[in-house]
Write an enzyme that holds these catalytic residues in place. Structure first.
Site, short mmCIF file in Angstrom:
data_model
loop_
_atom_site.label_atom_id
_atom_site.label_comp_id
_atom_site.label_asym_id
_atom_site.label_seq_id
_atom_site.Cartn_x
_atom_site.Cartn_y
_atom_site.Cartn_z
N ASN A 150 0.36 -0.70 -0.30
CA ASN A 150 0.06 -0.29 -0.15
C ASN A 150 0.77 1.41 0.29
OD1 ASN A 150 0.83 -0.56 2.82
ND2 ASN A 150 -0.70 0.69 2.91
N GLY A 226 1.39 -6.40 7.35
CA GLY A 226 0.61 -6.65 5.97
C GLY A 226 -0.53 -7.16 6.42
N THR A 230 -1.75 -13.57 7.02
CA THR A 230 -0.10 -13.12 7.74
C THR A 230 0.95 -13.18 8.12
OG1 THR A 230 -0.82 -12.66 5.07
CG2 THR A 230 2.06 -12.64 5.98
N GLU A 248 3.25 -5.87 12.35
CA GLU A 248 2.53 -4.28 12.43
C GLU A 248 1.52 -5.18 10.93
OE1 GLU A 248 3.52 -2.05 14.12
OE2 GLU A 248 2.09 -1.65 13.49
N CYS A 282 -3.98 1.34 6.27
CA CYS A 282 -4.49 0.95 7.53
C CYS A 282 -4.95 1.78 8.94
CB CYS A 282 -3.00 -0.41 8.01
SG CYS A 282 -2.11 0.47 8.36
N GLU A 461 6.90 0.22 16.87
CA GLU A 461 8.00 1.02 14.90
C GLU A 461 7.83 2.27 15.33
OE1 GLU A 461 5.73 -0.59 11.72
OE2 GLU A 461 8.27 -0.94 11.59
O1 TXE Z 1 -0.26 -7.76 3.00
P1 TXE Z 1 -0.07 -9.17 3.03
P2 TXE Z 1 -0.78 -7.10 1.75
C1 TXE Z 1 -1.60 -4.12 5.98
C2 TXE Z 1 -3.52 -4.04 5.39
C3 TXE Z 1 -4.31 -4.82 4.76
C4 TXE Z 1 -2.75 -5.50 4.42
C5 TXE Z 1 -2.72 -5.35 2.97
O2 TXE Z 1 -4.34 -3.41 6.38
O3 TXE Z 1 -5.23 -6.01 5.78
O4 TXE Z 1 -1.89 -5.29 5.16
O5 TXE Z 1 -1.83 -5.34 2.68
C6 TXE Z 1 4.63 -10.93 2.10
N1 TXE Z 1 5.33 -15.51 4.97
N2 TXE Z 1 -1.37 -3.06 6.36
O6 TXE Z 1 -2.37 -7.52 1.59
O7 TXE Z 1 -0.55 -10.82 1.91
C7 TXE Z 1 3.23 -10.44 0.77
O8 TXE Z 1 4.39 -10.99 -0.46
C8 TXE Z 1 5.92 -14.44 4.89
C9 TXE Z 1 -0.79 -2.53 7.70
O9 TXE Z 1 0.55 -7.10 0.57
O10 TXE Z 1 0.00 -9.81 4.30
C10 TXE Z 1 4.10 -8.74 1.49
O11 TXE Z 1 5.32 -8.17 1.12
N3 TXE Z 1 5.61 -12.62 3.55
C11 TXE Z 1 -0.17 -2.00 8.11
C12 TXE Z 1 3.52 -8.99 2.79
O12 TXE Z 1 3.77 -10.26 3.40
C13 TXE Z 1 4.38 -13.21 3.31
C14 TXE Z 1 0.37 -1.42 6.98
C15 TXE Z 1 2.55 -7.93 2.90
O13 TXE Z 1 1.34 -9.51 2.32
C16 TXE Z 1 4.42 -14.23 3.11
C17 TXE Z 1 -0.02 -1.56 5.75
C18 TXE Z 1 3.59 -15.33 4.11
N4 TXE Z 1 3.00 -16.64 4.57
C19 TXE Z 1 -1.05 -3.02 5.87
N5 TXE Z 1 2.48 -14.14 2.42
C20 TXE Z 1 -0.08 -0.55 9.34
N6 TXE Z 1 0.13 -1.62 10.37
O14 TXE Z 1 1.00 0.20 9.81
C21 TXE Z 1 2.57 -12.60 2.07
N7 TXE Z 1 3.71 -12.44 2.56
#
Ligand code: TXE
Length: 480
Positions: A150, A226, A230, A248, A282, A461
């Site tokens: 994002n 993320g 995940t 986070e 987020c 963080e």
């Molecule tokens: O997350 P994903 P997304 C949250 C936001 C939303 C999501 C969007 O609210 O829910 O994140 O991001 C890697 N083992 N936040 O859809 O899929 C993946 O390749 C290890 C909160 O991308 O979880 C990517 O690089 N890694 C935040 C990263 O994880 C894995 C601010 C995130 O992907 C994996 C931003 C695995 N099994 C977004 N699977 C905050 N709180 O600040 C995927 N990835």
């Protein structure tokens, strides 16, 4: 077709597999570059390089580490326009937002921690007449940084900056959905003279590359941003390996508006907190609770302004709402709008896909959407949508709105609008979240602890919190 490359041991290189993933421009829906489809072999190469580099990077004089980091920040600043356009094309956000907000924040992240190095200290505890204790805070070693799509460069640097500043070496994985600016950063690191192996960027799929980082025995800490699912997956793998974890995760943030608020200020800021970056932050306030006496006034004024928000080509300065970052996420957000209707919601504006004229006619665009008439505990109001969709709900008492606000599994951020100071302190203390903004939104001081409670994550963080996450404290006690 531009090929993005991994950055390992100071070199830009192809993935061992030789395979690539299509990387899409969300505003056209077309493939515009290729992302390495790396695997555990690339992670192994990166971890070896990081281990070798750690011996010298960890003992390098802090002011020398600082100088190299500040050089990287300077080069990002020089390439601001290129990086902003690249981010906009890769993620779908308006270019002006990348140029005025996100890339400058990436520069601040590196500058902030690139100077924190020279002020980071530890403590001593004298035992008069007996002994003196002093605490060493030393770098952990090789750490893993995994970031989402994002705010690509903004969140990527938010992780690697404190990791590098505190003397660690990094194996980093940006999201495969938005790999471009991390690749451009690799080129900048080479130009800045970052020693080889200090930072390694391995591109590719989460379950392949991200999990290889998480499970690697020599990667001793994982900083992840993320989705909550995940995050749980990463915790399941890393916990029995006793790795340090900073997670986070998602949010479903309440925006609580009392009748005594400064209405115009609240309205303008609520438009931002609802739809900035297509609602793909987020920290966005996706559940808006309005005191009943001004509910109709708010609804009419808000919907009128939302309808006027221009949606379209992210490269145009007039665009306020750009494209949704991926086809999959586009479909997820649309499915939640359908769910809201099934749950009894009324769509007051938006709720449909948009096909802008010209080059973006095949892009992934959703009109900013406002929905009313839902119960506070329905799925639409409980689950993270992470798109340009907000719900509005009236409330009568503080107790009621606190129950609404605290009803989800998340607890990341909350926004509160009132001119009553006593009430502001009272509600801020009661709302279950890691961050509360009162009469403002997304005002950020990098020294403050950043993160959430409940399913929004573990750890914080920012500022010394981040420097302490990336270091190990050791207490040494000397008998006097
Ligand atoms: O997350 P994903 P997304 C949250 C936001 C939303 C999501 C969007 O609210 O829910 O994140 O991001 C890697 N083992 N936040 O859809 O899929 C993946 O390749 C290890 C909160 O991308 O979880 C990517 O690089 N890694 C935040 C990263 O994880 C894995 C601010 C995130 O992907 C994996 C931003 C695995 N099994 C977004 N699977 C905050 N709180 O600040 C995927 N990835």
């Amino acid at each position: 077709m531009k090929k993005i490359l991994n950055y390992i041991n100071g070199q830009l290189m192809e993935p061992v597999s030789g395979d690539y993933l299509d990387n899409f421009d969300p505003s056209t829906g077309k493939v515009y570059s290729l992302c390495p489809d790396s695997d555990e072999r690339d992670v192994e190469l990166a971890t070896k390089a990081a281990l070798q580099a750690f011996a010298s990077w960890s003992v390098m004089a802090p002011e020398k580490r600082s100088r190299i980091m500040l050089r990287i920040a300077e080069l990002i600043e020089k390439k601001l326009d290129v990086l902003a356009e690249a981010e906009s094309i890769d993620q779908g956000k308006p270019k002006w937002l990348a140029k005025n907000g996100e890339i400058p924040r990436a520069i601040s992240n590196i500058r902030f921690f690139g100077t924190a190095i020279e002020h980071f200290a530890s403590e001593a505890h004298p035992m008069p007449g007996h002994a003196i204790n002093y605490t060493l805070r030393t770098p952990i070693g090789v750490v893993g940084c995994i970031s989402p799509w994002n705010l690509p460069l903004y969140l990527f640097t938010w992780k690697i900056a404190p990791a590098l500043a505190s003397g660690n070496c990094v194996v980093a994985k940006p999201s495969e959905i938005t790999p471009m600016t991390a690749y451009l950063l690799a080129e900048i690191c080479i130009e800045a003279g970052l020693p080889k192996g200090v930072l390694n960027i391995v591109h590719g799929l989460g379950p392949k590359v991200g999990s290889a980082i998480t499970v690697h025995k020599q990667i001793k800490a994982i900083s992840f941003t993320g989705g909550t699912k995940t995050g749980a997956e990463i915790a399941r793998t890393a916990a029995p390996m006793f790795k340090k974890l900073s997670l986070e995760l998602g949010g479903k943030n309440p925006n609580i508006i009392f009748a005594d608020c400064d209405f115009d200020k609240m309205l303008n800021e609520t438009l931002r907190s609802s739809f900035l970056n297509q609602g793909e932050i987020c920290l966005c306030g996706s559940r808006i609770f309005i005191e009943r006496s001004i509910y109709t006034r708010f609804k009419e004024a808000f919907v009128e302004k939302v309808k006027a928000r221009t949606i379209g080509d992210p490269l145009l300065d007039s665009t306020l709402v750009g494209a949704i970052a991926s086809k999959m996420h586009f479909e997820k957000v649309m499915s939640y709008i359908e769910l809201a209707k099934q749950e009894g919601g009324t769509v007051l504006c938006g709720g449909y896909t948009v096909k802008p004229e010209g080059r973006c006619s095949e892009g992934w665009f959703i009109a900013p959407t406002v929905i009313e008439g839902l119960s506070f505990d329905c799925r639409t109001n409980q689950e993270e949508i992470f798109g340009p969709v907000v719900t509005i709900t009236p409330f009568d008492t503080e107790e009621e709105v606190l129950a609404f606000a605290n009803s989800t599994e998340y607890g990341l951020a909350a926004t509160l609008w009132t001119e009553n100071l006593t009430r502001a302190h009272r509600i801020a203390a009661e709302v279950k979240s890691g961050i509360v903004w009162i009469n403002c939104w997304l005002l950020r001081d990098l020294r403050t602890p950043f993160g959430g409670v409940k399913n929004s994550g573990v750890g914080r963080e920012g500022g010394w919190e981040a420097m302490r996450f990336f270091t190990e404290p050791k207490n040494i006690c000397i008998k006097l």
